[in-house]
Design a protein around this motif. Structure first.
Motif, PDB file in Angstrom:
ATOM      1  N   UNK A   3     -22.163  31.055 -41.282  1.00 29.92           N
ATOM      2  CA  UNK A   3     -22.130  31.639 -39.935  1.00 29.92           C
ATOM      3  C   UNK A   3     -20.724  31.617 -39.326  1.00 29.92           C
ATOM      4  N   UNK A   4     -19.791  30.895 -39.971  1.00 30.92           N
ATOM      5  CA  UNK A   4     -18.445  30.721 -39.418  1.00 30.92           C
ATOM      6  C   UNK A   4     -17.505  31.731 -40.074  1.00 30.92           C
ATOM      7  N   UNK A   5     -16.903  32.582 -39.270  1.00 28.23           N
ATOM      8  CA  UNK A   5     -16.064  33.667 -39.781  1.00 28.23           C
ATOM      9  C   UNK A   5     -14.624  33.193 -39.987  1.00 28.23           C
ATOM     10  N   UNK A   6     -14.045  33.575 -41.120  1.00 26.24           N
ATOM     11  CA  UNK A   6     -12.654  33.232 -41.424  1.00 26.24           C
ATOM     12  C   UNK A   6     -11.702  34.220 -40.740  1.00 26.24           C
ATOM     13  N   UNK A   7     -10.455  33.764 -40.578  1.00 24.96           N
ATOM     14  CA  UNK A   7      -9.406  34.612 -40.024  1.00 24.96           C
ATOM     15  C   UNK A   7      -8.112  34.247 -40.735  1.00 24.96           C
ATOM     16  N   UNK A   8      -7.332  35.222 -41.115  1.00 25.50           N
ATOM     17  CA  UNK A   8      -6.079  34.946 -41.813  1.00 25.50           C
ATOM     18  C   UNK A   8      -5.203  34.001 -40.991  1.00 25.50           C
ATOM     19  N   UNK A   9      -4.694  32.964 -41.649  1.00 27.56           N
ATOM     20  CA  UNK A   9      -3.785  32.022 -41.003  1.00 27.56           C
ATOM     21  C   UNK A   9      -4.468  30.886 -40.271  1.00 27.56           C
ATOM     22  N   UNK A  10      -5.796  30.928 -40.140  1.00 25.94           N
ATOM     23  CA  UNK A  10      -6.505  29.893 -39.392  1.00 25.94           C
ATOM     24  C   UNK A  10      -6.295  28.512 -40.021  1.00 25.94           C
ATOM     25  N   UNK A  11      -6.408  28.430 -41.343  1.00 25.28           N
ATOM     26  CA  UNK A  11      -6.158  27.209 -42.087  1.00 25.28           C
ATOM     27  C   UNK A  11      -5.168  27.541 -43.197  1.00 25.28           C
ATOM     28  N   UNK A  12      -4.437  26.540 -43.664  1.00 22.34           N
ATOM     29  CA  UNK A  12      -3.492  26.801 -44.738  1.00 22.34           C
ATOM     30  C   UNK A  12      -2.983  25.519 -45.369  1.00 22.34           C
ATOM     31  N   UNK A  13      -2.427  25.652 -46.576  1.00 18.72           N
ATOM     32  CA  UNK A  13      -1.924  24.497 -47.315  1.00 18.72           C
ATOM     33  C   UNK A  13      -1.013  25.000 -48.429  1.00 18.72           C
ATOM     34  N   UNK A  14       0.000  24.217 -48.757  1.00 21.20           N
ATOM     35  CA  UNK A  14       0.861  24.571 -49.883  1.00 21.20           C
ATOM     36  C   UNK A  14       0.208  24.203 -51.210  1.00 21.20           C
ATOM     37  N   UNK A  15      -0.172  22.961 -51.348  1.00 17.29           N
ATOM     38  CA  UNK A  15      -0.652  22.465 -52.640  1.00 17.29           C
ATOM     39  C   UNK A  15      -2.163  22.602 -52.833  1.00 17.29           C
ATOM     40  N   UNK A  16      -2.910  22.744 -51.767  1.00 16.88           N
ATOM     41  CA  UNK A  16      -4.364  22.745 -51.871  1.00 16.88           C
ATOM     42  C   UNK A  16      -4.893  23.856 -52.752  1.00 16.88           C
ATOM     43  N   UNK A  17      -5.816  23.499 -53.666  1.00 11.06           N
ATOM     44  CA  UNK A  17      -6.424  24.486 -54.537  1.00 11.06           C
ATOM     45  C   UNK A  17      -5.503  24.987 -55.628  1.00 11.06           C
ATOM     46  N   UNK A  18      -4.458  24.193 -55.968  1.00 15.54           N
ATOM     47  CA  UNK A  18      -3.566  24.631 -57.040  1.00 15.54           C
ATOM     48  C   UNK A  18      -4.294  24.639 -58.380  1.00 15.54           C
ATOM     49  N   UNK A  19      -3.710  25.277 -59.365  1.00 14.13           N
ATOM     50  CA  UNK A  19      -4.366  25.489 -60.653  1.00 14.13           C
ATOM     51  C   UNK A  19      -4.764  24.176 -61.331  1.00 14.13           C
TER      52      UNK A  19
END
Length: 379
Positions: free
Chosen positions: A253-269
């Motif tokens: 129910x929660x809509x995303x928006x560009x730039x709302x959250x961010x990280x350099x290393x998070x979710x790296x390969x």
């Protein structure tokens, strides 16, 4: 350059580990019933994990979130399947504190409110909003104390109702099994009423599953023992089996928006490869079934020991409470019996957080050592 001296250290230097055992520089074998704060979920140096991380680092270890990363999609799909959290969205970061920080930030963004309700003996991390929601004034600096947080007692449903009806609370954050605080849990009625109150007052219910998630409670998430639907679920410790990774599961129910959250290393390969190895191993080896079987066995043995005054927690997130402080007992277990255990803010509680691969023989080894030390205390 000396290290900044913020950790009281035991005189043990691990140099390798395998399964549920750690080895020091003298090749002394230690039984690991603490898993580095519940981080080691599938066992040290599990071959699935070693292969996945080795193969990934030899091809592509890191690139930024400005490009497509199919490993993130694969990880999210696998997490949805195993957790049963259908249609939630995944935001990846690097740690439990960062997961809770982003969960609280998201709640504030979306509700337009800023105050947080948290609970006595809760621990949510050491970053700005997460530490402000942590019930430990010793680790809250003045810059953190600017956050608006109200700390209530667990099971104080009238207190929660009163605070939420003031209209300025963006989130209620709770560990469904408290970790550092001492394995306390509220009642099912409390959790379910809090969930209902949150939904009636435009407040996000955040399930802090940083320590209790990934099968440790006997279900994939501890909140799944109750009839609740959190808006946000934070995860980290057991997620990467030692590789730094965290994340939040976000209700559809929660809509995303560009730039709302961010990280350099998070979710790296490399982090995603580690995370996928953990999920695949939990599934292939049916580790949640093992959690429930070993928990039942552990508790049945613990109940036969009269010096244990209380058994707390669920699954393989357990605490043994005594009528004396356990600091010296932990040292005896480490130095004389070569067994790692954990402590808590409750100084009379011994915490048990082993890899989910633990077997009966390991539990028997622990209780043999524990009984010997408890007999020595009585003498």
């Amino acid at each position: 350059m000396p290290l900044f001296d913020v950790y009281p250290l035991y005189n043990v230097t691990p140099v390798s580990a395998k399964g549920i055992h750690v080895y020091d520089e003298n090749n002394t074998e230690y039984l690991d019933l603490y898993g580095g704060h519940a981080v080691i979920s599938i066992g040290h140096a599990h071959p699935n994990y070693v292969d996945a991380v080795t193969n990934q680092v030899s091809t592509l270890g890191f690139y930024s979130n400005a490009i497509q990363n199919p490993l993130q999609v694969e990880l999210a799909d696998k997490l949805e399947t195993l957790s049963g959290c259908k249609d939630y969205n995944l935001f990846l970061c690097n740690s439990g504190a960062e997961a809770n920080e982003n969960a609280l930030k998201l709640a504030s963004f979306k509700t337009g409110k800023s105050r947080v309700v948290a609970f006595k003996n809760g621990f949510h991390g050491r970053t700005s909003a997460a530490v402000a929601a942590t019930d430990n004034p010793n680790i809250i600096a003045p810059i953190n104390a600017q956050q608006e947080v109200t700390i209530l007692e667990l099971n104080d449903i009238e207190g929660v109702k009163t605070e939420l009806e003031k209209g300025d609370v963006c989130a209620v954050i709770v560990e469904f099994i408290q970790g550092v605080g001492g394995l306390d849990q509220a009642t099912a009625e409390f959790y379910e009423q809090v969930d209902a109150l949150c939904k009636a007052n435009n407040t996000y219910f955040i399930a802090d599953e940083v320590q209790s998630g990934y099968g440790r409670s006997g279900k994939f998430f501890a909140f799944q023992h109750y009839n609740v639907t959190p808006e946000v679920i934070s995860v980290a410790k057991g997620m990467g089996n030692g590789f730094p990774i965290g994340g939040i599961l976000i209700h559809p129910s929660i809509e995303a928006k560009y730039g709302m959250l961010g990280t350099t290393f998070g979710g790296n390969h490399l982090a995603c490869a580690a995370g996928l190895a953990v999920l695949n191993t939990i599934e292939e080896e049916q580790l949640i079934d093992n959690v429930n079987a070993m928990s039942e066995y552990f508790i049945s043995v613990a109940k036969t020991i009269p010096q244990i005054k209380n058994i707390k927690g669920r699954g393989l997130m357990l605490g043994l409470e005594f009528d004396f402080e356990v600091g010296d007992l932990r040292k005896k277990l480490i130095y004389d019996h070569h067994i790692f255990t954990g402590g808590a803010s409750n100084k009379k509680l011994l915490r048990i957080l082993p890899p989910l691969t633990i077997k009966k023989e390991h539990i028997d080894q622990f209780f043999k050592a524990l009984k010997k030390e408890l007999e020595a205390v009585e003498v």
